[in-house]
Design a protein around this motif. Structure first.
Motif, PDB file in Angstrom:
ATOM      1  N   VAL A   1       1.000  -1.139  -0.023  1.00 16.62           N
ATOM      2  CA  VAL A   1      -0.064  -0.069   0.136  1.00 16.62           C
ATOM      3  C   VAL A   1       0.693   1.120   0.004  1.00 16.62           C
ATOM      4  O   VAL A   1       1.394   1.584   0.956  1.00 16.62           O
TER       5      VAL A   1
ATOM      6  N   CYS B   1      -9.450  -2.416  13.590  1.00 16.20           N
ATOM      7  CA  CYS B   1     -10.038  -1.701  12.624  1.00 16.20           C
ATOM      8  C   CYS B   1     -11.670  -1.934  12.733  1.00 16.20           C
ATOM      9  O   CYS B   1     -11.990  -3.175  12.812  1.00 16.20           O
TER      10      CYS B   1
ATOM     11  N   GLU C   1      -8.420   2.109  13.852  1.00 24.35           N
ATOM     12  CA  GLU C   1      -8.621   2.393  12.347  1.00 24.35           C
ATOM     13  C   GLU C   1      -9.989   2.256  12.175  1.00 24.35           C
ATOM     14  O   GLU C   1     -10.918   1.442  12.530  1.00 24.35           O
TER      15      GLU C   1
ATOM     16  N   MET D   1       0.566   4.188   2.262  1.00 26.67           N
ATOM     17  CA  MET D   1       0.820   3.788   3.751  1.00 26.67           C
ATOM     18  C   MET D   1       2.352   3.297   4.026  1.00 26.67           C
ATOM     19  O   MET D   1       2.643   3.291   5.134  1.00 26.67           O
TER      20      MET D   1
ATOM     21  N   SER E   1     -13.019   2.170   8.939  1.00 25.95           N
ATOM     22  CA  SER E   1     -12.746   1.799   7.512  1.00 25.95           C
ATOM     23  C   SER E   1     -14.369   1.792   6.902  1.00 25.95           C
ATOM     24  O   SER E   1     -15.171   1.256   7.671  1.00 25.95           O
TER      25      SER E   1
ATOM     26  N   GLY F   1      -6.733   2.918   1.899  1.00 25.42           N
ATOM     27  CA  GLY F   1      -5.884   2.218   2.658  1.00 25.42           C
ATOM     28  C   GLY F   1      -5.813   0.747   1.768  1.00 25.42           C
ATOM     29  O   GLY F   1      -6.249   0.576   0.593  1.00 25.42           O
TER      30      GLY F   1
ATOM     31  N   LYS G   1      -8.400   8.579   3.806  1.00 28.09           N
ATOM     32  CA  LYS G   1      -7.473   8.096   2.600  1.00 28.09           C
ATOM     33  C   LYS G   1      -7.596   6.748   2.307  1.00 28.09           C
ATOM     34  O   LYS G   1      -8.250   5.802   3.061  1.00 28.09           O
TER      35      LYS G   1
END
Ligand code: ZN
Length: 133
Positions: free
Chosen positions: A38, A82, A130, A41, A132, A110, A108
């Motif tokens: 990624v 997450c 996190e 990241m 998501s 990911g 952003k």
């Protein structure tokens, strides 16, 4: 309040995915779902299914700072959890409105193309969270 829909994954920081994935795949029997770099990241990520959620192995790539610092100071281990939310943009706006400081003002992209944001442990009772879509 934010509409959280499930525990999406548990992130584990590792020095090397090549050097650690064997334990999770061949000893614990977790199925590898995806493996990707990624770039935004600066991380290499492997996702493994536990059946009801996912374990994400994170290996920092050269130039990455956050996970590298985590590994340097604390060693390998659980790095973040997450949570999947219904609307990551709404969640980010709501957090900012309520005085929290998500890492990004705008979510952003990911791993897996998901839009993500993070809340630092100092605002979450000690856990890097996190969020998501
Ligand atoms: Zn993650």
């Amino acid at each position: 309040m934010i509409q959280t829909t499930k525990l999406a994954h548990i992130g584990i920081a590792v020095k090397s995915i090549a050097g650690s994935i064997g334990f999770f795949r061949d000893i614990l029997g977790l199925q590898v779902l995806a493996m990707e770099d990624v770039p935004v990241m600066k991380a290499r990520v492997a996702k493994l299914s536990t059946g009801n959620t996912v374990i994400e192995l994170i290996e920092p790539l050269p130039g990455e700072q956050t996970v590298t610092k985590f590994l340097d100071t604390r060693g390998e281990g659980i790095h973040h959890i997450c949570l999947e939310v219904a609307d990551i943009k709404l969640a980010t706006d709501e957090l900012i409105k309520k005085g929290y400081h998500p890492v990004y003002d705008e979510p952003k992209t990911g791993a897996g193309g998901h839009k993500v944001n993070f809340l630092f442990p100092k605002e979450t009772h000690g856990v890097l969270i996190e969020l998501s879509d």
